[in-house]
Design a protein around this motif. Structure first.
Motif, PDB file in Angstrom:
ATOM      1  N   GLY A   7       0.831  -1.204   0.000  1.00 53.42           N
ATOM      2  CA  GLY A   7       0.000   0.000   0.000  1.00 53.42           C
ATOM      3  C   GLY A   7       0.855   1.239   0.000  1.00 53.42           C
ATOM      4  N   ASP A   8       0.242   2.396   0.341  1.00 50.49           N
ATOM      5  CA  ASP A   8       0.972   3.661   0.251  1.00 50.49           C
ATOM      6  C   ASP A   8       1.061   4.396   1.583  1.00 50.49           C
ATOM      7  N   LYS A   9       0.768   3.701   2.735  1.00 48.11           N
ATOM      8  CA  LYS A   9       0.858   4.338   4.035  1.00 48.11           C
ATOM      9  C   LYS A   9       1.634   3.429   4.997  1.00 48.11           C
ATOM     10  N   LEU A  10       2.201   4.041   6.051  1.00 48.20           N
ATOM     11  CA  LEU A  10       2.960   3.279   7.051  1.00 48.20           C
ATOM     12  C   LEU A  10       2.006   2.378   7.838  1.00 48.20           C
ATOM     13  N   ASN A  11       2.464   1.096   8.072  1.00 48.25           N
ATOM     14  CA  ASN A  11       1.645   0.179   8.875  1.00 48.25           C
ATOM     15  C   ASN A  11       2.151   0.179  10.328  1.00 48.25           C
ATOM     16  N   ALA A  12       1.606  -0.694  11.129  1.00 51.10           N
ATOM     17  CA  ALA A  12       1.949  -0.749  12.558  1.00 51.10           C
ATOM     18  C   ALA A  12       3.412  -1.106  12.773  1.00 51.10           C
ATOM     19  N   GLN A  13       3.949  -2.016  11.984  1.00 55.28           N
ATOM     20  CA  GLN A  13       5.350  -2.419  12.114  1.00 55.28           C
ATOM     21  C   GLN A  13       6.271  -1.236  11.840  1.00 55.28           C
ATOM     22  N   CYS A  14       5.888  -0.421  10.817  1.00 59.34           N
ATOM     23  CA  CYS A  14       6.688   0.764  10.498  1.00 59.34           C
ATOM     24  C   CYS A  14       6.696   1.740  11.687  1.00 59.34           C
ATOM     25  N   LYS A  15       5.538   1.904  12.312  1.00 57.77           N
ATOM     26  CA  LYS A  15       5.428   2.851  13.420  1.00 57.77           C
ATOM     27  C   LYS A  15       6.218   2.350  14.625  1.00 57.77           C
ATOM     28  N   SER A  16       6.290   1.013  14.804  1.00 56.75           N
ATOM     29  CA  SER A  16       7.061   0.435  15.905  1.00 56.75           C
ATOM     30  C   SER A  16       8.549   0.712  15.711  1.00 56.75           C
ATOM     31  N   VAL A  17       9.021   0.474  14.509  1.00 59.52           N
ATOM     32  CA  VAL A  17      10.436   0.742  14.192  1.00 59.52           C
ATOM     33  C   VAL A  17      10.718   2.230  14.330  1.00 59.52           C
ATOM     34  N   LEU A  18       9.781   3.035  13.884  1.00 59.75           N
ATOM     35  CA  LEU A  18       9.954   4.491  13.884  1.00 59.75           C
ATOM     36  C   LEU A  18      10.013   5.043  15.309  1.00 59.75           C
ATOM     37  N   SER A  19       9.345   4.356  16.238  1.00 60.36           N
ATOM     38  CA  SER A  19       9.316   4.831  17.634  1.00 60.36           C
ATOM     39  C   SER A  19      10.691   4.785  18.280  1.00 60.36           C
ATOM     40  N   LYS A  20      11.585   3.964  17.723  1.00 60.89           N
ATOM     41  CA  LYS A  20      12.920   3.818  18.281  1.00 60.89           C
ATOM     42  C   LYS A  20      13.902   4.830  17.685  1.00 60.89           C
ATOM     43  N   ALA A  21      13.443   5.584  16.664  1.00 63.00           N
ATOM     44  CA  ALA A  21      14.315   6.567  16.024  1.00 63.00           C
ATOM     45  C   ALA A  21      14.280   7.873  16.804  1.00 63.00           C
ATOM     46  N   GLY A  22      15.378   8.592  16.723  1.00 62.74           N
ATOM     47  CA  GLY A  22      15.454   9.865  17.441  1.00 62.74           C
ATOM     48  C   GLY A  22      15.658  11.038  16.500  1.00 62.74           C
ATOM     49  N   ARG A  23      15.792  12.193  17.144  1.00 63.90           N
ATOM     50  CA  ARG A  23      15.957  13.442  16.388  1.00 63.90           C
ATOM     51  C   ARG A  23      17.235  13.359  15.549  1.00 63.90           C
TER      52      ARG A  23
END
Length: 512
Positions: free
Chosen positions: A464-480
């Protein structure tokens, strides 16, 4: 008889001789006076015939002016002005004749004046005062001068009338005249003073005859001048008349050369066609028809001998496309793209669209000279064109176009390419898209999948063309300051089924 002493017998003989001479003189005088009467009759008869002839000439001139117009109208206008001048002067002279004949009655049996009794000239004594003119005499001289001046004014400097003006000046020269003693007499005195009444009337009739002749000469010259002007070759021009007004190279040119007369005298009574009449010519003004051979037609109508004579005309002309742009092509850039509709303009110069045939795989007609090309497989397509010319011959041409796929698009986040900056929350809700940069076709693109990668974290594959739950989980560990790479973007062309576009360039999101 004049000298010496005479006897009574000699005196008687001399007296009888004188009486005889006087009687002889009286007889001659009567004959001369009758001669003036006869001369006057001839002039008056001639004047009547001249008037009838002049009226006929003027009628002919008026008829030509109404029928042919042009130079004949000018000639008729001149003739009518001369008629007015002549009629006025003729009538004035007639009044002088009436004055000279006052007191003498026409014999009802013979219809003539009593010529032999008209040996006195005292009826016109009021023309003179001693050796000078009276007020009446001055009036006569002024009227003669006015006649000459009016004739010169109407006839102007036209050389056709120069001899007529010269003759009028000569016939009515009012200069003083030398008498038999060598002395100068005034004009009227020399010609009329002391003359018998019938001699005065006869002289005035000759004046009337002179002005009738001048009038006739003007009418004849005016009619002849107009006719010569109308028939002059200066009004003609050799005109090339081709069967049509455009030809293809190698085609036979056909037509004719004719003599045409541009003359206001030949104005038609009516005209139907694409234009209007100006100075005897039909000046055409119309909008050209469609590309190809067109027909122009109409009709003149002329009035001849009271009848309407129609004259139809018909011709052809060829319309070619307006050259509003140059034909410039890059020989290595004849390209059509697979997966989109490629609009094309195809025509044959000088041939109407209805006579042009075009063929190629994937080509369809969209309008007058407009086509759509949707290429299929292969690396090139050949477009063949043929056109039927007006002479029945067929012209052909063809052109090869290369078929290329649509270039790879560029990934986007919120419609932005390259490195996009913002808080994580923006990315979590963003739509991953794609765009074709520097591509002239309007196309619709759908993203059906992509990979998300955060440094130090495993890659997430997304449908698809939007971030899924797995993407948001990985993204939560990223910082500024961390960068999130969106790559391996899978893009489809709207309306192209399962056809995937070439690799889509990645887009990066930098967390703020």
């Amino acid at each position: 008889m004049a000298g010496g002493k005479l006897t009574p017998r000699q005196k008687m003989i001399n007296l009888m001789y004188l009486v005889f001479i006087a009687m002889l003189a009286m007889n001659v005088s009567k004959e001369v006076i009758s001669g003036f009467g006869l001369m006057n009759e001839k002039f008056e008869t001639s004047n009547e015939a001249s008037k009838l002839s002049n009226d006929q000439l003027l009628g002919a001139l008026d008829a030509k002016a109404g029928e042919a117009k042009g130079e004949f109208i000018v000639a008729a206008e001149t003739a009518h002005k001369v008629k007015t001048i002549t009629d006025n002067f003729f009538s004035y002279i007639e009044s002088l004749k009436t004055q000279a004949g006052t007191g003498f009655e026409i014999n009802p049996e013979t219809g003539k004046l009593p010529y032999e009794d008209m040996d006195k000239g005292d009826n016109i004594d009021d023309w003179f005062e001693g050796e000078a003119y009276s007020k009446k005499g001055d009036e006569i001289i002024a009227t003669i001068n006015k006649y000459k001046s009016d004739m010169k004014s109407v006839l102007g400097a036209d050389t056709k009338y120069a001899s007529i003006i010269k003759e009028v000046e000569s016939k009515f020269d009012i200069s003083d005249v030398k008498n038999k003693e060598g002395l100068k007499d005034k004009f009227l005195s020399y010609h009329f003073k002391g003359f018998p009444a019938i001699a005065t009337i006869a002289k005035l009739s000759t004046w009337q005859n002179d002005i009738d002749k001048a009038q006739s000469d003007v009418y004849s010259s005016a009619l002849g001048k107009a006719a010569v002007a109308a028939a002059s070759y200066s009004n003609y021009e050799a005109i090339v008349v081709l069967d049509k007004n455009a030809y293809f190279q190698g085609e036979t040119v056909t037509g004719k050369v004719v003599l045409g007369r541009y003359d206001g005298n030949t104005k038609p009574t009516s005209f139907s066609g694409p234009g209007k009449i100006v100075n005897g010519q039909a000046v055409i003004s119309m909008t050209a028809g469609g590309v190809g051979e067109q027909t122009i037609a109409g009709q003149f109508s002329f009035l001849e001998d009271g009848k309407t004579v129609p004259l139809a005309f018909k011709g052809k002309y060829v319309v070619v496309p307006r050259p509003n742009s140059a034909t410039i092509s890059a020989d290595k850039m004849n390209v059509v793209y697979r997966g989109v509709v490629n609009p094309m303009s195809i025509s044959f110069a000088g041939i109407s669209d209805s006579d042009v045939s075009v063929s190629a795989p994937g080509l369809s007609k969209a309008g007058n000279g407009k086509y759509n090309m949707s290429p299929g497989g292969g690396n090139e397509v050949v477009i063949s064109v043929s056109g039927k010319m007006s002479d029945g011959k067929v012209a052909t041409d063809k052109k090869v176009f290369r078929i290329k796929g649509i270039p790879g698009p560029t990934g986007t986040i919120r419609g932005e390419t390259g490195v996009v900056k913002g808080p994580k929350s923006n990315l979590e809700i963003a739509t991953i898209g794609a765009k074709l940069e520097d591509f002239d076709f309007e196309v619709g693109l759908n993203v059906v999948g992509f990979n998300l990668k955060v440094t130090g974290q495993p890659t997430v594959v997304v449908q698809g063309d939007k971030l899924n739950a797995q993407c948001k989980s990985v993204l939560s560990k990223a910082g500024r300051g961390d960068q999130v790479t969106i790559s391996d973007i899978k893009t489809k062309l709207v309306g192209a089924g399962s056809y995937l576009l070439p690799r889509t360039a990645p887009v990066i999101f930098e967390i703020q």
